[in-house]
Scaffold this active site. Structure first.
Site, PDB file in Angstrom:
ATOM      1  N   ARG A 103       0.886  -1.179   0.000  1.00  0.00           N
ATOM      2  CA  ARG A 103       0.000   0.000   0.000  1.00  0.00           C
ATOM      3  C   ARG A 103       0.912   1.213   0.000  1.00  0.00           C
ATOM      4  NH1 ARG A 103      -5.254   1.251   3.707  1.00  0.00           N
ATOM      5  NH2 ARG A 103      -6.060  -0.126   2.084  1.00  0.00           N
ATOM      6  N   HIS A 130      -7.500   0.869  -6.217  1.00  0.00           N
ATOM      7  CA  HIS A 130      -7.716  -0.038  -5.083  1.00  0.00           C
ATOM      8  C   HIS A 130      -8.438  -1.283  -5.612  1.00  0.00           C
ATOM      9  CE1 HIS A 130      -7.892  -1.348  -1.067  1.00  0.00           C
ATOM     10  NE2 HIS A 130      -8.761  -0.495  -0.543  1.00  0.00           N
ATOM     11  N   GLN A 133     -10.315  -3.878  -3.337  1.00  0.00           N
ATOM     12  CA  GLN A 133     -11.584  -3.357  -2.837  1.00  0.00           C
ATOM     13  C   GLN A 133     -12.688  -3.545  -3.877  1.00  0.00           C
ATOM     14  OE1 GLN A 133     -12.253  -1.813   0.320  1.00  0.00           O
ATOM     15  NE2 GLN A 133     -14.289  -2.317  -0.450  1.00  0.00           N
ATOM     16  N   ASP A 222     -17.463   6.856  -0.935  1.00  0.00           N
ATOM     17  CA  ASP A 222     -16.165   6.740  -0.254  1.00  0.00           C
ATOM     18  C   ASP A 222     -15.891   8.099   0.377  1.00  0.00           C
ATOM     19  OD1 ASP A 222     -13.585   5.991   0.575  1.00  0.00           O
ATOM     20  OD2 ASP A 222     -12.688   6.274  -1.415  1.00  0.00           O
ATOM     21  N   CYS A 262     -16.554   1.495   0.989  1.00  0.00           N
ATOM     22  CA  CYS A 262     -15.357   0.669   1.218  1.00  0.00           C
ATOM     23  C   CYS A 262     -14.899   0.731   2.667  1.00  0.00           C
ATOM     24  CB  CYS A 262     -14.248   1.112   0.276  1.00  0.00           C
ATOM     25  SG  CYS A 262     -13.786   2.836   0.468  1.00  0.00           S
ATOM     26  N   ARG A 290     -13.551  -8.712   1.595  1.00  0.00           N
ATOM     27  CA  ARG A 290     -12.129  -8.442   1.355  1.00  0.00           C
ATOM     28  C   ARG A 290     -11.319  -9.697   1.699  1.00  0.00           C
ATOM     29  NH1 ARG A 290     -10.114  -3.304   1.476  1.00  0.00           N
ATOM     30  NH2 ARG A 290      -8.232  -4.411   0.788  1.00  0.00           N
TER      31      ARG A 290
HETATM   32  N1   CP Z   1     -11.278  -0.293   2.679  1.00  0.00           N
HETATM   33  C1   CP Z   1      -9.989  -0.344   3.066  1.00  0.00           C
HETATM   34  O1   CP Z   1      -9.062  -0.583   2.260  1.00  0.00           O
HETATM   35  O2   CP Z   1      -9.819  -0.162   4.398  1.00  0.00           O
HETATM   36  P1   CP Z   1      -8.415   0.027   5.156  1.00  0.00           P
HETATM   37  O3   CP Z   1      -7.843   1.337   4.723  1.00  0.00           O
HETATM   38  O4   CP Z   1      -8.763  -0.016   6.617  1.00  0.00           O
HETATM   39  O5   CP Z   1      -7.516  -1.105   4.761  1.00  0.00           O
HETATM   40  N1  NVA Z   2     -10.096   6.667  -1.038  1.00  0.00           N
HETATM   41  C1  NVA Z   2      -9.687   6.214   0.275  1.00  0.00           C
HETATM   42  C2  NVA Z   2      -9.954   4.758   0.418  1.00  0.00           C
HETATM   43  C3  NVA Z   2      -9.656   4.196   1.782  1.00  0.00           C
HETATM   44  C4  NVA Z   2      -9.838   2.715   1.864  1.00  0.00           C
HETATM   45  C5  NVA Z   2      -8.237   6.542   0.512  1.00  0.00           C
HETATM   46  O1  NVA Z   2      -7.425   6.372  -0.428  1.00  0.00           O
HETATM   47  O2  NVA Z   2      -7.894   6.978   1.600  1.00  0.00           O
END
Ligand code: CP
Ligand code: NVA
Length: 304
Positions: A103, A130, A133, A222, A262, A290
């Site tokens: 990530r 993502h 997701q 989101d 999400c 997930r």
């Molecule tokens: N939806 C999601 O990716 O959550 P986190 O940021 O908690 O991993």
């Molecule tokens: N769009 C958000 C998604 C979090 C799971 C972010 O990137 O922070």
């Protein structure tokens, strides 16, 4: 398929195979069965940003498959691409572990890891996309609707990483996606064109949330402020006024509409507590999936 970086580079058949495996493994584990195809295997888990769902679901998935996850914060290894080049990190990791998930802020970092690693690399969220997701989201839609082809998804809010992956997934799997965003926060034209190259007019951008939800089977939202955008919180909250998923908006959709998010959800901003707690909301099934999608993904990438 060596890596899982973007839905846009997967074929429809690959996505359908992963979804089928996700449902099959979910049923297996729910019935008390186990598949330990990853016994003795390790997954490196690199996180430049916070995470609840992604971290815990990936670690649980690899453990349930008989393997182990190694959680690594950037400071543990001197940053990603700071203490040493990413191309060196990727080749060293490849000598120790059987897969890497990362990530990162910049998508290029995950792409560079994948370019040099000889083991699979998984995108666990970047500023650009993502994909895990979106696949869990589509799996959830399949559970509620069965055949998802032709279903209409209304995405209300920021044209961000989550919206982009959803666009690619909807286009590949024959769904319609209407993205309703304020001016300046649309999904970029290049991504819309890329999605629509799979099936024309699948993804449509609008500025009107009310028309977007008409006839929608799913309403999705989101956060208005993604990780890394914290300094813009006041401006974004002002700019997104009128784009909240609340009961008034949900009532404009058919009564069977499902609401997805999400998570994490900022209740009172992009979505209300009332909607999150309503019968329309399937956000916890979505979060659970997930685990089921990623377990299937790890089995496919590590065990073949
Ligand atoms: N939806 C999601 O990716 O959550 P986190 O940021 O908690 O991993
Ligand atoms: N769009 C958000 C998604 C979090 C799971 C972010 O990137 O922070």
């Amino acid at each position: 398929m060596k890596d899982f970086l973007s839905i846009s580079t997967c074929t429809k058949d690959q996505l359908l195979e992963l979804l089928k495996l996700s449902h099959d493994l979910k049923a297996l584990y729910k019935s008390g069965g186990r598949d330990i195809c990853c016994a003795g295997k390790t997954l490196a888990m690199l996180f430049e940003k916070p995470s609840l769902r992604t971290r815990v679901s990936f670690e649980t998935a690899i453990i349930q498959l008989g393997g182990s996850g190694i959680y690594i914060k950037p400071e543990d290894i001197g940053g990603i691409g700071k203490r040493e080049p990413i191309k060196d990190m990727a080749r060293v990791f490849s000598r120790y572990v059987n897969a890497i998930m990362a990530r990162t802020f910049e998508h290029d970092k995950v792409a560079e890891l994948a370019k040099w690693a000889t083991v699979p690399v998984i995108n666990a969220l970047t500023d650009w996309s993502h994909p895990c997701q979106a696949m869990a989201d589509i799996m959830t839609m399949q559970e509620y609707f069965g055949d998802i082809a032709g279903r209409k998804i209304a995405y209300i809010g920021d044209g961000n990483n989550v919206a982009r992956s959803l666009a690619f997934g909807c286009a590949k799997l024959d769904m319609k996606l209407v993205v309703a965003s304020p001016v300046g926060y649309e999904l970029d034209r290049e991504s819309i064109a890329k999605a629509n190259s799979h099936a024309s007019d699948t993804v449509i951008q609008t500025h009107d949330p009310r028309s977007a939800v008409e006839g929608a089977d799913v309403i999705y939202t989101d956060t208005w402020v993604s990780m890394g955008q914290e300094s813009e919180v006041a401006k974004r909250r002002a700019d997104f006024t009128g784009y909240q998923v609340n009961m008034e908006l949900v009532k404009l959709a058919p009564s069977h509409v499902k609401v997805l998010h999400c998570l994490p959800a900022y209740r009172g901003f992009e979505i209300t507590d009332e909607v999150c707690e309503s019968d329309h909301s399937v956000i916890f099934d979505e979060a659970e999936n997930r685990l089921h999608f990623q377990r299937a993904l790890l089995k496919k990438l590590i065990c073949g």
